[in-house]
Scaffold this active site. Structure first.
Site, mmCIF file in Angstrom:
data_model
loop_
_atom_site.group_PDB
_atom_site.id
_atom_site.type_symbol
_atom_site.label_atom_id
_atom_site.label_comp_id
_atom_site.label_asym_id
_atom_site.label_seq_id
_atom_site.Cartn_x
_atom_site.Cartn_y
_atom_site.Cartn_z
ATOM 1 N N GLU A 284 0.806 -1.217 0.000
ATOM 2 C CA GLU A 284 0.000 0.000 0.000
ATOM 3 C C GLU A 284 0.842 1.271 0.000
ATOM 4 O OE1 GLU A 284 -3.038 0.015 2.936
ATOM 5 O OE2 GLU A 284 -4.071 -1.704 2.080
ATOM 6 N N GLU B 4 -5.000 -9.137 1.435
ATOM 7 C CA GLU B 4 -5.762 -8.921 2.666
ATOM 8 C C GLU B 4 -7.232 -8.901 2.270
ATOM 9 O OE1 GLU B 4 -4.837 -5.305 4.690
ATOM 10 O OE2 GLU B 4 -2.715 -5.796 4.961
#
Length: 430
Positions: A146, A248
């Site tokens: 990220e 995730e």
């Protein structure tokens, strides 16, 4: 009562006759050495900030319970390259569990608003690879998690691609097994399609990522494939040139978690293009995403060898009810067989064009020349040049002050980038 190491070894089948098979990426799929396609049923695993793969007893306890859950993979966000991981890696291998390891460390990850890729970062990434490459149950390495979480940060993309290029070159120069090297992206609707295409475009296999992974919390029970947004994710992943999977997932709103998205991910609509999912996360913390607990929450001021931030981070793992059993039930239902390597034609995948800049925030204009080692971003990117750079970039990247970006639901029905900022609690801790 604590499970002894001897009992853990029996439960895990430590005296296995055959070593765990290695995994390679071919086209948009993962394959075991025997040619069987591999699908991930995994868990995000980071008990402590520094390294969860150094405590043999804890690894034995956790691996045994993960095996009973049906897990076959874990993701570890931070490790210490100087520590001994032999026993933990062996215990997970004996349980049939593969590992995906993030190469960055607390002081070397690529910064989203001030990106650079320098010799210090290269060296530290290489040290992690050197430490873990010897284990057959290493499935892949991440060059970042990220890094780009807002629309105005996409100029960091060439640095992500450069780090993957250089780590692949380092891997090959050392004669290492070709462990896939990829990236874990935030699920930002304005950036996701461009980012995944950019990291795999250009036609030079030495410069692209080996897999693309997505941290996505779009499916919040109860919902459906179409309502959740998974239909859009699937459309953008169809015939993608490298493996795609969820690094995730597991929305906890409103709770309890039903994990009904697993049926979609491993079902007929997505299974041909997705390689599985990693559930966030193993340990129960303040964000309430945990599958297990090591004890009740305590006051934040309480200290102890296994206590941090008000939560016990070691001991006998106890399933969180009903989430643990809900996931176990869903995983038991899905048994994808995939395609045999001998019957798979990797030319069936589609190489995407390098995206051009957009008014919504994608700033990289086409197939820009990638930065070289030591270049620091100072301006925009154009099709024929690298991002404007300056300096040698010899200093280590400075860590941010934000820690442990615990993911809330990064994109639920088109959530805004502002809400993503709330979740930065997890990205820079993990």
């Amino acid at each position: 009562m604590r499970l002894t190491l001897g009992l853990a070894a029996v439960v895990l089948g430590a005296a296995t006759v055959e070593a765990i098979q290695t995994i390679t990426a071919v086209g948009n799929k993962f394959f075991l050495k025997d040619g069987t396609q591999f699908f991930m049923k995994g868990i995000a695993y980071q008990l402590t900030p520094d390294d969860p793969l150094v405590n043999e007893e804890q690894c034995g306890l956790d691996a045994a319970l993960m095996k009973s859950l049906g897990a076959n993979a874990i993701r570890v966000y931070h490790v210490d390259a100087k520590k001994d991981h032999d026993k933990c890696m062996s215990l997970f291998a004996d349980a049939g569990i593969y590992t995906l390891i993030d190469l960055d460390t607390f002081d070397t990850y690529i910064l989203p608003n001030d990106p650079w890729w320098n010799a210090t970062q290269y060296k530290r990434y290489a040290e992690v690879m050197d430490t873990f490459i010897k284990y057959d149950n290493v499935l892949g390495f991440f060059v970042g998690n990220e890094i780009i979480a807002q629309a105005n940060q996409s100029n960091a993309a060439p640095y992500i691609k450069t780090s993957a290029r250089d780590m692949k070159a380092y891997r090959d120069s050392k004669g290492y097994r070709k462990v896939p090297i990829g990236y874990s992206a935030a699920d930002i609707a304005e950036l996701r399609p461009m980012l995944q295409d950019y990291l795999t475009c250009g036609g030079n296999s030495s410069e692209i990522i080996d897999f693309f992974a997505l941290n996505s919390y779009e499916w919040c029970d109860k919902t459906t494939y179409d309502v959740s947004g998974y239909a859009t994710l699937q459309l953008q992943a169809k015939d993608f040139p490298v493996p795609v999977f969820f690094s995730e997932t597991g929305c906890n709103v409103p709770g309890p978690r039903l994990f009904e998205d697993q049926g979609a991910i491993f079902g007929e609509k997505m299974v041909n293009d997705w390689s599985g999912a990693l559930i966030y996360e193993w340990i129960e913390e303040e964000n309430h995403y945990g599958l297990i607990s090591y004890g009740p929450k305590v006051a934040p001021t309480v200290t102890g060898s296994n206590i941090q931030g008000g939560f016990t981070r070691g001991g006998t793992p106890t399933p969180v009810s009903p989430d643990f059993n809900n996931l176990k039930s869903e995983w038991a239902k899905v048994k994808p067989t995939g395609v045999a390597l001998s019957n798979y034609n990797p030319s069936s995948v589609s190489t995407r064009a390098c995206p051009t800049s957009t008014k919504d925030g994608w700033l990289v204009q086409g197939n820009v020349i990638l930065p070289t080692l030591g270049e620091t971003y100072t301006g925009g990117s154009s099709p024929t040049t690298a991002p404007t750079v300056s300096g040698s970039g010899s200093a280590a990247a400075a860590p941010t002050t934000t820690k442990n970006p615990a993911p809330a639901n990064r994109e639920i029905a088109g959530m805004s980038a502002a809400l993503v900022g709330v979740m930065l609690f997890f990205t820079f801790w993990l």
